[in-house]
Design a protein around this motif. Structure first.
Motif, PDB file in Angstrom:
ATOM      1  N   VAL A  11       0.938  -1.234   0.047  1.00  0.00           N
ATOM      2  CA  VAL A  11      -0.014   0.036  -0.118  1.00  0.00           C
ATOM      3  C   VAL A  11       0.844   1.302   0.052  1.00  0.00           C
ATOM      4  N   GLY A  12       0.733   1.934  -1.122  1.00  0.00           N
ATOM      5  CA  GLY A  12       1.597   3.149  -1.302  1.00  0.00           C
ATOM      6  C   GLY A  12       2.951   3.007  -2.421  1.00  0.00           C
ATOM      7  N   GLY A  13       2.491   3.795  -3.194  1.00  0.00           N
ATOM      8  CA  GLY A  13       3.482   3.558  -4.442  1.00  0.00           C
ATOM      9  C   GLY A  13       4.662   4.476  -4.665  1.00  0.00           C
ATOM     10  N   GLY A  14       4.863   4.976  -3.461  1.00  0.00           N
ATOM     11  CA  GLY A  14       6.186   5.935  -3.450  1.00  0.00           C
ATOM     12  C   GLY A  14       7.597   5.174  -3.640  1.00  0.00           C
ATOM     13  N   LEU A  15       8.590   5.939  -3.145  1.00  0.00           N
ATOM     14  CA  LEU A  15       9.993   5.241  -3.296  1.00  0.00           C
ATOM     15  C   LEU A  15       9.991   3.746  -2.743  1.00  0.00           C
ATOM     16  N   SER A  16       9.485   3.783  -1.412  1.00  0.00           N
ATOM     17  CA  SER A  16       9.738   2.676  -0.635  1.00  0.00           C
ATOM     18  C   SER A  16       9.183   1.531  -1.323  1.00  0.00           C
ATOM     19  N   GLY A  17       7.719   1.646  -1.695  1.00  0.00           N
ATOM     20  CA  GLY A  17       6.723   0.673  -2.000  1.00  0.00           C
ATOM     21  C   GLY A  17       7.150   0.353  -3.218  1.00  0.00           C
ATOM     22  N   VAL A  33       2.404 -10.001  -6.657  1.00  0.00           N
ATOM     23  CA  VAL A  33       2.255  -8.672  -5.942  1.00  0.00           C
ATOM     24  C   VAL A  33       1.293  -7.589  -6.700  1.00  0.00           C
ATOM     25  N   ARG A  34       0.721  -6.898  -5.694  1.00  0.00           N
ATOM     26  CA  ARG A  34       0.003  -5.681  -6.246  1.00  0.00           C
ATOM     27  C   ARG A  34       0.514  -4.526  -5.397  1.00  0.00           C
ATOM     28  N   LEU A  35       0.867  -3.293  -6.248  1.00  0.00           N
ATOM     29  CA  LEU A  35       1.303  -2.148  -5.818  1.00  0.00           C
ATOM     30  C   LEU A  35       0.191  -1.130  -5.722  1.00  0.00           C
ATOM     31  N   ILE A  36      -0.333  -0.715  -4.792  1.00  0.00           N
ATOM     32  CA  ILE A  36      -1.518   0.274  -4.786  1.00  0.00           C
ATOM     33  C   ILE A  36      -1.161   1.519  -4.491  1.00  0.00           C
ATOM     34  N   GLU A  37      -1.479   2.511  -5.418  1.00  0.00           N
ATOM     35  CA  GLU A  37      -0.990   3.723  -5.200  1.00  0.00           C
ATOM     36  C   GLU A  37      -2.481   4.812  -5.540  1.00  0.00           C
ATOM     37  N   GLY A 114      -4.948   4.938  -8.619  1.00  0.00           N
ATOM     38  CA  GLY A 114      -6.286   5.749  -8.107  1.00  0.00           C
ATOM     39  C   GLY A 114      -6.837   4.972  -7.315  1.00  0.00           C
ATOM     40  N   ARG A 115      -6.259   3.994  -6.167  1.00  0.00           N
ATOM     41  CA  ARG A 115      -7.052   3.281  -5.183  1.00  0.00           C
ATOM     42  C   ARG A 115      -6.756   3.937  -4.004  1.00  0.00           C
ATOM     43  N   ASP A 116      -7.360   4.568  -3.453  1.00  0.00           N
ATOM     44  CA  ASP A 116      -7.124   5.146  -1.988  1.00  0.00           C
ATOM     45  C   ASP A 116      -7.688   4.042  -0.881  1.00  0.00           C
ATOM     46  N   ALA A 117      -6.515   3.700  -0.176  1.00  0.00           N
ATOM     47  CA  ALA A 117      -6.691   2.645   0.816  1.00  0.00           C
ATOM     48  C   ALA A 117      -7.497   3.319   2.109  1.00  0.00           C
ATOM     49  N   SER A 118      -8.654   2.756   2.523  1.00  0.00           N
ATOM     50  CA  SER A 118      -9.126   3.192   3.922  1.00  0.00           C
ATOM     51  C   SER A 118      -9.077   2.462   5.032  1.00  0.00           C
TER      52      SER A 118
END
Length: 404
Positions: A11-17, A33-37, A114-118
């Motif tokens: 969860v989070g497609g920044g540098l670390s993810g 793997v799913r990378l969620i941004e 475009g997937r915002d985790a709640s």
């Protein structure tokens, strides 16, 4: 996958993810793997830079997948009483190239934008639209969140990519040009100011106005005007291509156990800035992110609970190892009047180059630390001692950019 949508959800497609996803693709292609941004593409609007000496062979191999700008002829620093060329190579990666490489290297459908985790839980991620993705393991890389558990100041900056009609004449990066006016924009309190210059090509240059500031306010108009002024004085004439702004924490202390507890979800591994994997003083976090990504790939078979515990333990180790840099941050913010804060970095850059390289990599030796703290002090001794024993304000103000 025993009924799960994927093996690992990040969860989070920044540098670390993004680096974790890439390391898994390179070393564990058998895992889904799913990378969620939440944004339109991984990486956001960022530029990450590092020194060639920051990474070991494994880290260099991982970063070799990315298209990046490279300088092998060293870099410059400029201060009122010191100018110097240093030999270490320098690297810089844009978010556009970061996203393009991930799209090429990861499996089709692995990147969800475009997937915002709640809700993020040990075996699932629920999105704001009510849908849920299930996984065997979940890694939370959503970036540093403001907290009252840590103390420090702020790194406030604006960068502009300029395309010039004529060759601009810069041949190597200027990592710090602190010959500029040291007065901070209104609202930032005191600050140490420098300009950062990257020649991206003969007609392209990136200019960033940066402040180690007491407060996190970002005055876009003031910083833009100062970039205009610097470009005029440096003979950089051209059209803006893009820009970025940011406010990053400069951590000088705090209760790290409480910080971890505030970001802990049972069974969820936490990485990046949210997990405390940062260089507290420089914000050169890429070497740490690479190290963590390779460690996750190596331990990819661990159950989620064990992976979470292992990353927490590693974060505590990183926190402990970074105590020296937090102390230097206290000297910077609390030991020197704003107008002469540059002297701390000026003296530091007069030290042997291998020491400077280890500093940025977060690997200063005991002798390095003694060398930095002894000799002719850049500020009065009594102020330095008082600063080392001081406590900075809490980092509980909003910020506009993460570098996780």
């Amino acid at each position: 996958m025993n009924g799960r949508d994927c093996d690992i959800a990040i969860v989070g497609g920044g540098l670390s993810g993004g680096l974790i996803a890439l390391a898994l693709a390179r070393h564990r292609p058998d895992l889904s793997v799913r990378l969620i941004e939440s944004g339109g593409a991984p990486g956001g609007n960022h530029r990450w830079s590092w020194f060639a000496t920051d990474l070991d062979a494994a880290g260099q191999e991982l970063m070799s997948r990315f298209r990046k700008t490279e300088w092998d002829d060293g870099y410059e620093i400029r201060f009122p009483n010191l100018s110097r060329n240093l030999d270490a190579g320098y690297r810089s990666l844009t978010s556009e190239d970061f996203a393009a490489t991930l799209a090429r290297e990861l499996d089709d459908g692995a990147i969800l934008t475009g997937r915002d985790a709640s809700v993020v839980e040990a075996k699932s991620v629920t999105f704001t639209d009510g849908t849920t993705l299930t996984a065997h393991k979940v890694i939370d890389c959503r970036g540093y969140t403001s907290t009252a558990d840590l103390n420090g100041g702020w790194q406030v900056f604006m960068g502009r990519h300029v395309r010039t009609a004529e060759p601009h004449g810069f041949t190597r990066p200027i990592i710090m040009d602190a010959t500029v006016d040291q007065v901070a924009p209104s609202g930032n309190g005191g600050a140490y100011r420098f300009v950062y210059v990257l020649p991206l090509g003969s007609h392209d240059v990136f200019v960033e106005d940066t402040y180690y500031a007491d407060r996190p306010e970002l005055d876009r108009s003031a910083l833009s005007g100062r970039i205009d002024q610097y470009c005029h004085q440096a003979g950089i004439a051209g059209e803006p291509v893009s820009f970025e702004t940011g406010v990053l924490p400069v951590i000088t202390g705090g209760d790290f156990a409480a910080f971890q507890a505030a970001h802990r979800t049972p069974g969820v591994a936490v990485a990046g800035g949210r997990g405390g994997f940062v260089h507290p003083l420089t914000s050169y976090t890429l070497p740490i992110a690479v190290e963590v990504a390779l460690a996750v790939a190596e331990d990819a078979d661990l159950p989620g609970e064990q992976l979470a515990a292992k990353l927490e333990a590693h974060a505590r180790k990183v926190w402990k190892s970074m105590g020296f840099y937090r102390a230097l941050g206290r000297m910077l913010f609390n030991g020197a009047p704003p107008a002469i804060r540059y002297r701390i970095f000026e003296r530091f850059y007069g030290l042997p180059e291998p020491l400077v390289e280890r500093f940025y990599a977060g690997k200063s030796t005991l002798m390095d630390r003694l060398r930095v703290l002894t000799g002719k002090p850049p500020i009065p001794i009594h102020r330095g001692i008082s600063a080392l024993l001081s406590t900075s304000p809490r980092l509980n103000a909003a910020h506009s950019k993460d570098n996780s």
